[in-house]
Motif scaffolding. Structure first.
Motif, PDB file in Angstrom:
ATOM      1  N   LEU A  32     -77.969  45.689  54.439  1.00  0.00           N
ATOM      2  CA  LEU A  32     -78.717  45.107  53.324  1.00  0.00           C
ATOM      3  C   LEU A  32     -79.692  44.049  53.786  1.00  0.00           C
ATOM      4  O   LEU A  32     -80.708  43.822  53.147  1.00  0.00           O
ATOM      5  N   VAL A  89     -72.495  43.472  55.936  1.00  0.00           N
ATOM      6  CA  VAL A  89     -73.583  43.612  54.968  1.00  0.00           C
ATOM      7  C   VAL A  89     -74.941  43.416  55.648  1.00  0.00           C
ATOM      8  O   VAL A  89     -75.924  44.054  55.301  1.00  0.00           O
ATOM      9  N   LEU A 143     -67.275  42.379  50.718  1.00  0.00           N
ATOM     10  CA  LEU A 143     -68.602  42.275  51.325  1.00  0.00           C
ATOM     11  C   LEU A 143     -68.513  41.257  52.454  1.00  0.00           C
ATOM     12  O   LEU A 143     -68.452  40.056  52.206  1.00  0.00           O
ATOM     13  N   LEU A 176     -73.622  43.285  40.180  1.00  0.00           N
ATOM     14  CA  LEU A 176     -73.566  44.686  39.743  1.00  0.00           C
ATOM     15  C   LEU A 176     -72.139  45.220  39.806  1.00  0.00           C
ATOM     16  O   LEU A 176     -71.661  45.875  38.881  1.00  0.00           O
ATOM     17  N   LEU A 177     -71.478  44.947  40.916  1.00  0.00           N
ATOM     18  CA  LEU A 177     -70.109  45.464  41.085  1.00  0.00           C
ATOM     19  C   LEU A 177     -69.160  44.833  40.068  1.00  0.00           C
ATOM     20  O   LEU A 177     -68.377  45.530  39.416  1.00  0.00           O
ATOM     21  N   VAL A 202     -61.518  46.720  44.030  1.00  0.00           N
ATOM     22  CA  VAL A 202     -61.986  45.591  44.852  1.00  0.00           C
ATOM     23  C   VAL A 202     -62.975  46.077  45.891  1.00  0.00           C
ATOM     24  O   VAL A 202     -62.899  47.225  46.352  1.00  0.00           O
ATOM     25  N   GLU A 203     -63.920  45.234  46.218  1.00  0.00           N
ATOM     26  CA  GLU A 203     -64.847  45.529  47.305  1.00  0.00           C
ATOM     27  C   GLU A 203     -64.984  44.280  48.154  1.00  0.00           C
ATOM     28  O   GLU A 203     -65.120  43.179  47.626  1.00  0.00           O
ATOM     29  N   ARG A 225     -79.310  38.366  47.800  1.00  0.00           N
ATOM     30  CA  ARG A 225     -79.053  39.814  47.787  1.00  0.00           C
ATOM     31  C   ARG A 225     -77.569  40.112  47.583  1.00  0.00           C
ATOM     32  O   ARG A 225     -77.196  41.000  46.818  1.00  0.00           O
ATOM     33  N   VAL A 270     -65.343  45.739  39.189  1.00  0.00           N
ATOM     34  CA  VAL A 270     -64.892  45.711  40.581  1.00  0.00           C
ATOM     35  C   VAL A 270     -64.839  44.254  41.048  1.00  0.00           C
ATOM     36  O   VAL A 270     -65.850  43.541  40.988  1.00  0.00           O
ATOM     37  N   LYS A 315     -69.775  43.464  37.237  1.00  0.00           N
ATOM     38  CA  LYS A 315     -70.119  43.941  35.895  1.00  0.00           C
ATOM     39  C   LYS A 315     -69.380  45.238  35.562  1.00  0.00           C
ATOM     40  O   LYS A 315     -69.045  45.508  34.414  1.00  0.00           O
ATOM     41  N   HIS A 316     -69.132  46.044  36.586  1.00  0.00           N
ATOM     42  CA  HIS A 316     -68.425  47.310  36.384  1.00  0.00           C
ATOM     43  C   HIS A 316     -66.926  47.189  36.674  1.00  0.00           C
ATOM     44  O   HIS A 316     -66.250  48.183  36.937  1.00  0.00           O
ATOM     45  N   PHE A 364     -76.661  39.500  44.020  1.00  0.00           N
ATOM     46  CA  PHE A 364     -77.108  40.600  43.158  1.00  0.00           C
ATOM     47  C   PHE A 364     -76.115  41.758  43.229  1.00  0.00           C
ATOM     48  O   PHE A 364     -75.701  42.322  42.215  1.00  0.00           O
ATOM     49  N   LEU A 365     -75.730  42.093  44.447  1.00  0.00           N
ATOM     50  CA  LEU A 365     -74.759  43.162  44.683  1.00  0.00           C
ATOM     51  C   LEU A 365     -73.437  42.839  43.976  1.00  0.00           C
ATOM     52  O   LEU A 365     -72.858  43.683  43.274  1.00  0.00           O
ATOM     53  N   ARG A 404     -74.932  33.903  39.683  1.00  0.00           N
ATOM     54  CA  ARG A 404     -75.193  35.325  39.474  1.00  0.00           C
ATOM     55  C   ARG A 404     -74.036  36.025  38.771  1.00  0.00           C
ATOM     56  O   ARG A 404     -74.216  37.064  38.160  1.00  0.00           O
TER      57      ARG A 404
END
Lengths: 186, 186
Positions: free
Chosen positions: B46, B42, B37, B70-71, B34-35, B63, B76, B73-74, B66-67, B96
């Motif tokens: 950013l 941020v 934001l 990406l996370l 987990v992250e 932004r 997270v 997708k992996h 987008f972040l 997104r």
């Protein structure tokens, strides 16, 4: 977690994206998490407001560094392909992440200009692009890169193998699988 | 991979960060990546260049979206705590990512102003802050949030449990571990 952040720095047309994509495939082939942050692509989503002045390039590095720090913290290896012409750009990224590798994608600007894949050098010569690295903007050569790839003298296979070798030496992702034959020279 | 992006939207002082941190602990306790934001944090890394105009808020959402993409997708899970006062801000993030949850952290602005944890409402009333949501800038209420947490009427435990429950219903991260006693009411 020991994810790498691998910065490929060099002139436009030096071969950063080509190497980055081949390197990314090596990670994928081994099922190791990886994300490629290509300067040109990231600019669309993250840094559309930024130009190419030194100030803007540093902001760009700051945002990409932040992104890399988040991804690598979660075990995702990050490959960054960006010109990063100032030593300060590279230092910003280096200080953000824990396992940084600096790859100097070295190629004489005259050769890059001959390649001119995107037609940018032509535009820069006509004065259509300001702050174009190598034409009307400086490039501070990396002082101690982890690997230097001379793309006018070595194949992509050699470049990728040397970068991969550099990761293997110091990492915990060394494994039995031999280096991919995909890029083996005939 | 089925990582969530959970947006907590609501006024400043509504309890977004408190809920976000408690929710994050639930993920960590279960060893699920987990992250968090947090809008305020941020912004430092950013989006330091952005203010609070509608245009800037949309760029901020772009932004962060987008972040998050990406996370997630992996694998997270991403918790975003930001005011996101415009429906457009929330739509940017929704579009997104693949597994979006919208949590409306609902609290009357009069109550938020009484709390005024960061002293921002006072500043906004004095005219020191422009574009302050709820004082001199609009908040478009979410139309169909996945969960609404009325933080002036329910405990953090209840809010987090209800959000978690909403994730469990539709996710593949359901597991035997009962909901943490950490936030259980006495």
């Amino acid at each position: 977690m020991n994810a790498f952040t691998i910065l490929l720095t060099g002139y436009s047309g030096s071969g950063k994206t080509t190497i980055a994509q081949a390197l990314k495939r090596e990670f994928i082939r081994r099922n190791i998490p990886v994300e490629l942050l290509d300067g040109d692509i990231v600019r669309k989503d993250l840094t559309a407001d930024l130009g190419f002045s030194k100030k803007d390039r540093l902001s760009n590095a700051r945002r990409i560094g932040f992104l890399a720090s988040l991804l690598s913290k979660h075990g995702v290896n990050v490959i960054i392909a960006m010109i990063a012409p100032y030593s300060d750009c590279r230092e910003i990224i280096r200080h953000r992440v824990s396992n940084y590798r600096e790859i100097y994608v070295k190629c004489p600007v005259t050769v890059c200009e001959k390649r001119d894949v995107k037609g940018l050098y032509k535009k820069a010569r006509c004065g259509e692009i300001l702050h174009f690295t190598g034409i009307n903007d400086p490039f501070e050569e990396p002082v101690c890169p982890d690997v230097t790839c001379e793309t006018d003298q070595e194949s992509i296979y050699t470049s990728v193998a040397r970068i991969w070798g550099n990761l293997d030496i110091l990492s915990d992702i060394r494994e039995a699988s031999p280096f991919s034959a995909m890029y083996r020279e005939p």
